[in-house]
Design an enzyme around this catalytic site. Structure first.
Site, mmCIF file in Angstrom:
data_model
loop_
_atom_site.group_PDB
_atom_site.id
_atom_site.type_symbol
_atom_site.label_atom_id
_atom_site.label_comp_id
_atom_site.label_asym_id
_atom_site.label_seq_id
_atom_site.Cartn_x
_atom_site.Cartn_y
_atom_site.Cartn_z
ATOM 1 N N GLY A 9 36.709 54.222 52.316
ATOM 2 C CA GLY A 9 36.496 54.553 53.717
ATOM 3 C C GLY A 9 37.799 54.726 54.465
ATOM 4 C CG LEU A 32 33.117 49.825 44.734
ATOM 5 C CD1 LEU A 32 34.123 48.973 43.961
ATOM 6 C CD2 LEU A 32 32.002 50.290 43.818
ATOM 7 C CB CYS A 101 39.294 42.701 44.285
ATOM 8 S SG CYS A 101 38.063 43.955 44.689
ATOM 9 N N GLY A 125 42.927 55.387 45.690
ATOM 10 C CA GLY A 125 44.013 55.737 46.599
ATOM 11 C C GLY A 125 45.200 54.812 46.511
ATOM 12 C CB CYS A 199 37.742 42.705 52.400
ATOM 13 S SG CYS A 199 37.182 42.071 50.810
#
EC number: 2.8.1.13
Length: 379
Positions: A9, A32, A101, A125, A199
């Protein structure tokens, strides 16, 4: 080549996917869903993986004309990343959830599913580069833009994972160029701010978040000699090198500030001392892995020259490293990594990751088990 583009995003993943499409690959975008917790899904959250991020990823895929899917990895993320984060802090260590992660979600669970569905590679990215050597083996290297380089958090990738990884931003000279390209391509995320928070802790209050997950018990803050100098609300909320939040009732004799030197969770104690005692020049690492094929010295046990980095955007320092083979009390054999630093580092905590480099190439990584000063140990 069939490519699965991991769409966070953000602007980086959107431009990376655009470049994969432009290169002629058959690209499918996937976002995800890593959490069902309201704190990370509500509108306005500062972390990643929010509802807005999912919508931004969809809009980018729509502009690029590629299919878009959302994969729910929330349960695995909760178990492999969030719970690991809690367990590590409870044990007095300082984990890096972004590396976990990458290791267990983005380049394990995601890649495994992608390969099973017939994809050849996963595109992200990240600012990093994969170079194939003369024998066809992949090597992980720093990106052209060292200021944005993310090879440190990718140091956990294995040889097989690197074979199926694609980083289209590898040779981009700056983030400004990525944003300008996104603008030219009509991507709405061109000026979207970067996400810097953990996050699943979008407000950035790690200590407050941990207090809700780990039973905190008041205990003693002691100096390096073991003398009580204050009290803490819970040892698990502190990390090596920390100064903020220390409530010391007894000032240091020299009047200088004191820092956290060690966490002792079994004793529920926090050890503090002068800043000079934070300097370390030897690291012993466990859970060692190699990015690509290991160099020859790994098999022989010989010492090799390298640079060591202990933080995502920390400066690499000259070092030597070697593998150390040990036998536990139960007869089990294990191999640790021993890194000797030419320049001492400060605030290195157990649980952090040390990543080794030769030039721009990432050799591998290990979880820091212990860190000490060889000079002080010799006194």
């Amino acid at each position: 080549m069939r490519v699965l583009a991991a769409m966070s995003g953000g602007v980086d993943s959107a431009v990376a996917a655009a470049r994969a499409v432009e290169a002629g690959h058959d690209v499918v975008g996937v976002h995800l869903a890593l959490s069902r917790m309201p704190g990370t899904l509500r509108t306005g959250s500062r972390g990643c993986c929010t509802i807005e991020d999912s919508r931004d990823a969809w809009r980018a895929c729509d502009v690029l004309g590629i299919p878009y899917y959302v994969w729910d990895f929330s349960e695995r993320f909760k178990e492999d990343v969030v719970q690991d984060f809690i367990d590590e802090y409870a044990a007095g260590r300082t984990p890096n959830p972004c590396m976990r992660c990458n290791e267990r979600i983005k380049f394990a669970a995601l890649l495994e599913k992608a390969i099973a569905l017939g994809f050849d590679a996963v595109c992200t990215g990240h600012y990093a580069k994969v170079i194939t050597d003369a024998d066809g083996n992949p090597e992980l290297h720093r990106a052209a833009d060292w200021a944005k380089d993310q090879s440190y958090v990718l140091g956990v990738l294995t040889h097989e994972q690197l074979k199926h990884s694609m980083f289209p931003l590898a040779d981009t000279p700056s983030k400004a160029e990525v944003r300008a390209e996104a603008e030219r391509r009509g991507l709405s995320v061109a000026n979207k701010p970067d996400s810097h928070d953990i996050c699943f802790i979008p407000d950035g209050d790690t200590a407050g978040w941990l207090a809700e997950k780990i039973e905190m018990t008041t205990g003693d803050i002691v100096d390096e000699a073991g003398t009580k100098v204050g009290e803490h609300p819970g040892a698990n909320a502190f990390t090596v090198g920390q100064r903020r939040g220390l409530k010391l009732g007894t000032p240091a004799a020299d009047g200088k500030p004191r820092f956290v030197l060690e966490i002792r969770p079994k004793e529920n104690k926090v050890v503090v001392g002068p800043e000079a005692l934070l300097a370390i020049d030897e690291i012993r690492g466990i859970k060692v892995s190699w990015a690509g094929l290991p160099i020859a010295e790994v098999a022989t046990g010989d010492e090799f020259d390298c640079h060591a980095q202990v933080r995502a955007h920390g400066d690499p320092v000259p070092a030597t490293a070697r593998m150390e083979r040990l036998t536990d009390d139960d007869g089990a054999e294990r191999t640790n990594l021993v890194v000797t630093l030419a320049t001492p580092l400060r605030g290195v905590a157990p649980g952090q990751t040390v990543v080794l480099y030769q030039g721009s190439r990432v050799l591998g990584q290990a979880t820091i088990d212990t860190a000490r000063s060889l000079q002080r140990a010799a006194l």
